[in-house]
Design a protein around this motif. Structure first.
Motif, PDB file in Angstrom:
ATOM      1  N   THR A 190       3.878   6.549   6.800  1.00 34.29           N
ATOM      2  CA  THR A 190       2.581   6.358   7.460  1.00 34.29           C
ATOM      3  C   THR A 190       1.930   7.678   7.868  1.00 34.29           C
ATOM      4  O   THR A 190       0.732   7.848   7.710  1.00 34.29           O
ATOM      5  CB  THR A 190       2.746   5.440   8.687  1.00 34.29           C
ATOM      6  OG1 THR A 190       3.710   4.451   8.364  1.00 34.29           O
ATOM      7  CG2 THR A 190       1.461   4.771   9.052  1.00 34.29           C
ATOM      8  N   HIS A 191       2.728   8.610   8.378  1.00 30.57           N
ATOM      9  CA  HIS A 191       2.126   9.866   8.842  1.00 30.57           C
ATOM     10  C   HIS A 191       2.554  11.098   8.096  1.00 30.57           C
ATOM     11  O   HIS A 191       1.933  12.139   8.225  1.00 30.57           O
ATOM     12  CB  HIS A 191       2.456  10.101  10.328  1.00 30.57           C
ATOM     13  CG  HIS A 191       1.896   9.051  11.191  1.00 30.57           C
ATOM     14  ND1 HIS A 191       2.676   8.323  12.062  1.00 30.57           N
ATOM     15  CD2 HIS A 191       0.646   8.572  11.300  1.00 30.57           C
ATOM     16  CE1 HIS A 191       1.918   7.446  12.665  1.00 30.57           C
ATOM     17  NE2 HIS A 191       0.696   7.565  12.235  1.00 30.57           N
TER      18      HIS A 191
ATOM     19  N   LYS B  12       8.523  12.926   4.318  1.00 34.37           N
ATOM     20  CA  LYS B  12       9.519  12.084   4.988  1.00 34.37           C
ATOM     21  C   LYS B  12       9.835  10.932   4.037  1.00 34.37           C
ATOM     22  O   LYS B  12       8.977  10.102   3.751  1.00 34.37           O
ATOM     23  CB  LYS B  12       8.853  11.545   6.258  1.00 34.37           C
ATOM     24  CG  LYS B  12       9.717  10.747   7.189  1.00 34.37           C
ATOM     25  CD  LYS B  12       8.771  10.138   8.215  1.00 34.37           C
ATOM     26  CE  LYS B  12       9.391   9.688   9.473  1.00 34.37           C
ATOM     27  NZ  LYS B  12       8.346   9.048  10.334  1.00 34.37           N
TER      28      LYS B  12
ATOM     29  N   ASN C  72       3.474  -8.426   9.113  1.00 33.24           N
ATOM     30  CA  ASN C  72       4.419  -7.348   9.429  1.00 33.24           C
ATOM     31  C   ASN C  72       4.015  -6.626  10.708  1.00 33.24           C
ATOM     32  O   ASN C  72       2.872  -6.166  10.842  1.00 33.24           O
ATOM     33  CB  ASN C  72       4.470  -6.324   8.293  1.00 33.24           C
ATOM     34  CG  ASN C  72       5.453  -5.200   8.583  1.00 33.24           C
ATOM     35  OD1 ASN C  72       6.665  -5.423   8.589  1.00 33.24           O
ATOM     36  ND2 ASN C  72       4.956  -4.019   8.871  1.00 33.24           N
TER      37      ASN C  72
ATOM     38  N   GLU D 235      13.554  -4.368   7.834  1.00 36.75           N
ATOM     39  CA  GLU D 235      13.452  -2.905   7.774  1.00 36.75           C
ATOM     40  C   GLU D 235      14.504  -2.298   8.683  1.00 36.75           C
ATOM     41  O   GLU D 235      14.769  -2.811   9.772  1.00 36.75           O
ATOM     42  CB  GLU D 235      12.072  -2.390   8.214  1.00 36.75           C
ATOM     43  CG  GLU D 235      10.983  -2.627   7.201  1.00 36.75           C
ATOM     44  CD  GLU D 235       9.636  -2.073   7.603  1.00 36.75           C
ATOM     45  OE1 GLU D 235       9.579  -1.001   8.238  1.00 36.75           O
ATOM     46  OE2 GLU D 235       8.629  -2.732   7.280  1.00 36.75           O
TER      47      GLU D 235
ATOM     48  N   TYR E 121       0.815  -1.224   0.000  1.00 36.58           N
ATOM     49  CA  TYR E 121       0.000   0.000   0.000  1.00 36.58           C
ATOM     50  C   TYR E 121       0.840   1.262   0.000  1.00 36.58           C
ATOM     51  O   TYR E 121       0.365   2.321  -0.380  1.00 36.58           O
ATOM     52  CB  TYR E 121      -0.980  -0.008   1.196  1.00 36.58           C
ATOM     53  CG  TYR E 121      -0.349   0.313   2.534  1.00 36.58           C
ATOM     54  CD1 TYR E 121       0.157  -0.692   3.345  1.00 36.58           C
ATOM     55  CD2 TYR E 121      -0.264   1.624   2.988  1.00 36.58           C
ATOM     56  CE1 TYR E 121       0.737  -0.399   4.571  1.00 36.58           C
ATOM     57  CE2 TYR E 121       0.311   1.927   4.223  1.00 36.58           C
ATOM     58  CZ  TYR E 121       0.808   0.907   5.006  1.00 36.58           C
ATOM     59  OH  TYR E 121       1.379   1.206   6.208  1.00 36.58           O
TER      60      TYR E 121
ATOM     61  N   TYR F 166      12.361   7.713   2.511  1.00 37.23           N
ATOM     62  CA  TYR F 166      13.219   6.627   2.998  1.00 37.23           C
ATOM     63  C   TYR F 166      14.045   5.953   1.895  1.00 37.23           C
ATOM     64  O   TYR F 166      14.932   5.174   2.189  1.00 37.23           O
ATOM     65  CB  TYR F 166      12.355   5.526   3.624  1.00 37.23           C
ATOM     66  CG  TYR F 166      11.835   5.806   5.014  1.00 37.23           C
ATOM     67  CD1 TYR F 166      12.591   5.488   6.136  1.00 37.23           C
ATOM     68  CD2 TYR F 166      10.575   6.365   5.207  1.00 37.23           C
ATOM     69  CE1 TYR F 166      12.109   5.716   7.416  1.00 37.23           C
ATOM     70  CE2 TYR F 166      10.085   6.604   6.486  1.00 37.23           C
ATOM     71  CZ  TYR F 166      10.853   6.276   7.589  1.00 37.23           C
ATOM     72  OH  TYR F 166      10.371   6.492   8.858  1.00 37.23           O
TER      73      TYR F 166
END
Ligand code: BG6
Length: 470
Positions: free
Chosen positions: A425-426, A431, A164, A370, A22, A433
Motif C-alpha cells: 500500500t505505501h 516491501k 476486506n 492474511e 488492485y 510479501y
C-alpha cells in the motif's frame, strides 16, 4: 496453557495464500475495466503505482501453475468490481466476467479452492463521485454487483468474503490513498459509511445464503488483541476501549446484528452516531456469517488516555497511520515483542491470543485470510532469494495457530499474505510479501519473471506434510 501434545491440523485444512485485485492484476484500464478509487487516489511518490502491478491479469495461468507447484489448496483473491460493472448504467462487462471465470477454472484444474473477496478497497470511481459509501444508494449497487457474482460463479465458489478490512477503511481512511482535491471524510461521515457497509454486508450475506445455499460467507476484518501497557487498571480500560472500537464493534454487527454497547455509548457521546433508518435494525439482525475471516499482522499495546491531544501519535515507521485517540487510548511500546524492518510488531503468541478471543466471542470457524511479513527481499546474483526471516515468521505463527487449535479454536485454513509479490500500500515493491518474487523495480518492469523464494519451498514442504513439521 502448556500441553503434553499439540493437535494436528485437520486433513482438509485449507493451506492457501492471498492477493487482492488492485495489488497484483495491473491491466487497470483493459477489457472494459473502469477506474476504482485506488486508480484515482494519490499514492506515495517514487513507488510503483497499481497500473501494471505484478501483471497477474495476463499471467494468472503461469502464477496459478506455480501456486499448484507450491501445493496450495486454496487461493484467496479479490474480484475487481470495476471489471464486472464498469459503469453506472449497471451493464455487466462480459470480458470482466469471463476473466474471473477463467481464473476460477484455472484454480479448479489444480484442485485449488478459490476463495473470493468481493470488495478489497477498490470502490468504483463512478460511485465515489456520487458520494461513495456515504450515499445509501451504494448499498444497492453493492448488492447488485454481488448478485452478479453469485449468479455467475455461485456453483464454483464455496467461500465468499464480503468486505476486506472494513475497520481499516473506517479507522484509517488515509491508509489506502487520499482523494484528489478533497479532504478525507470526517469521523461522523466515516461512521455513516460504516453503517452503510454493514447494511450492504448484511444484505449480501442473506442473498448468498438464498442464491448459493451450499456456499459459506463471512466478513474479512483486521483483528488483533490488545495488551495493557502495565497492570494499572486504567491501562486495562484503555486497552479494552480500543479493542472494542477497533475490532469487536466491526465483528459484532455481522455476527450478532447490533453494535457493541460500549461503541454505541462512544458514538453517542461524541456525536458520531450514524443515521439509522427504521428497517436497518432488522436488516442487520436478518443476516449471519458462516465463518470469520481474519487478517492478522500485529498486536498493539495500549496505555491510559491522558485526555489531551498528546494521546495521538504517528505509527513508528509509517506516518500515514495515526494511533491513539484523545480520551480513548494511547499507543504504547511493548518490550516483549519483535519488530519488522518496517516497524510492524511481530507477535506470534499474540496471534494465538487473538484467535482465542475471536473464537471465544463468536464461536464461528476462523479462516486466516492474511498474515505475513513485508521485507525488502534481495535477489542474489545466482537468482535465489533467501528470505529466512519470512520462514521464521511463518514457522512461529503456524506454531501459535497449532497451539490455538489445541486450545479448541476451530480453524478452517490459513491464507498468508501473499501468494506472490504485490504492490504494498505505501512502499511499492520495496516491501515484499510473496512466496514468489516478481522481478521488477518500482519503475523498471524488467521481464517480471516469477522466482521461487526459499519460503516457497518451505511452504511447499509444510503443506505436503500437513503442518506436521511445525
Ligand atoms: C492489509 C491489506 O491490511 O495489509 C492488504 O488487506 C495490504 O491489502 C496488507 O497489502 C499489508 O499492508 P501494506 O501497507 O504493507 O501493503
Amino acid at each position: 496453557m502448556i500441553y503434553n501434545k499439540l493437535s494436528d491440523f485437520a486433513e482438509n485444512f485449507l493451506w492457501g495464500a492471498s492477493t487482492s485485485a488492485y495489488q497484483v492484476e495491473g491491466a487497470w484500464n483493459e477489457d472494459g475495466k473502469s477506474p476504482s478509487i485506488i486508480d484515482m487516489y494519490k499514492h506515495p511518490e517514487g513507488y510503483a503505482d497499481f497500473t501494471i502491478a505484478s501483471d497477474h491479469y495476463h499471467r494468472f495461468r503461469e502464477d496459478i501453475a506455480l501456486f499448484a507447484k507450491m501445493g496450495l489448496k486454496a487461493y484467496r483473491f479479490s474480484i475487481a468490481w470495476t471489471r464486472i460493472i464498469p459503469e453506472d448504467n449497471q451493464k455487466i462487462n462480459k470480458l470482466g466476467v469471463e476473466h474471473y471465470r477463467d481464473v476460477i477454472a484455472e484454480c479448479k484444474k489444480y484442485n485449488i479452492e478459490p476463495i473470493v473477496t468481493m470488495y478489497h478497497f477498490d470502490l468504483p470511481w463512478y460511485l465515489e463521485e456520487k458520494g461513495g459509501w456515504l450515499n445509501r444508494e451504494t448499498i444497492d449497487r453493492f448488492e447488485e454487483y454481488c448478485k452478479v457474482l453469485f449468479t455467475e460463479y455461485g456453483k464454483d465458489i464455496k467461500y465468499w468474503l464480503t468486505i476486506n478490512e472494513q475497520n481499516t477503511m473506517i479507522l484509517h481512511p488515509g491508509a489506502i490513498g487520499t482523494p484528489p482535491n478533497k479532504p478525507l471524510p470526517t469521523k461522523k461521515e466515516l461512521y455513516q459509511m460504516n453503517h452503510h457497509m454493514m447494511l450492504a454486508q448484511a444484505r449480501v450475506m442473506k442473498l448468498c445464503h438464498k442464491l448459493c445455499p451450499n456456499a459459506k460467507i463471512g466478513p474479512a476484518l483486521n483483528l488483533t488483541a490488545m495488551y495493557a501497557e502495565t497492570c494499572k487498571p486504567e491501562d486495562a480500560i484503555a486497552a479494552h476501549n480500543w479493542e472494542v472500537l477497533r475490532c469487536w464493534n466491526f465483528a459484532d454487527v455481522p455476527v450478532f446484528g447490533f453494535y457493541h454497547p460500549l461503541a454505541v455509548k462512544y458514538l453517542e457521546d461524541r456525536d458520531l452516531m450514524p443515521e439509522i433508518q427504521p428497517d436497518d435494525k432488522q436488516t442487520l439482525l436478518n443476516a449471519k456469517p458462516d465463518f470469520i475471516a481474519m487478517n492478522y499482522y500485529s498486536t498493539a499495546t495500549i496505555a491510559a488516555s491522558q485526555g489531551n491531544a498528546s494521546d495521538v501519535s504517528a505509527r513508528a515507521g509509517d506516518q500515514q497511520i495515526m494511533l491513539g485517540e484523545q480520551g480513548v487510548y494511547r499507543a504504547a511500546e511493548n518490550p516483549y515483542v519483535a519488530k519488522s524492518q518496517y516497524g510492524w510488531v511481530i507477535d506470534p503468541t499474540g496471534f494465538r491470543y487473538t484467535l482465542r478471543k475471536v473464537y471465544e466471542r463468536y464461536r464461528l470457524p476462523i479462516l486466516i485470510t492474511e498474515n505475513g511479513i513485508g521485507a525488502s527481499d534481495k535477489l542474489e546474483e545466482d537468482g535465489t532469494i533467501h528470505d529466512l526471516y519470512r520462514i521464521d515468521f511463518y514457522e512461529k505463527h503456524l506454531l501459535a495457530m497449532k497451539e490455538a487449535i489445541t486450545d479448541g479454536v476451530d480453524m478452517l485454513g490459513y491464507c498468508p499474505w501473499a501468494a506472490l509479490d504485490v504492490v504494498s500500500t505505501h512502499q511499492g515493491y520495496a516491501k515484499r510479501y510473496g512466496f514468489l518474487y516478481v522481478d521488477r523495480d518500482e519503475q523498471d518492469l524488467k521481464q517480471m519473471k516469477r522466482i521461487e523464494k526459499d519460503s516457497f519451498y518451505w511452504y511447499q514442504k509444510t503443506i505436503a506434510e500437513n503442518g506436521k513439521n511445525i
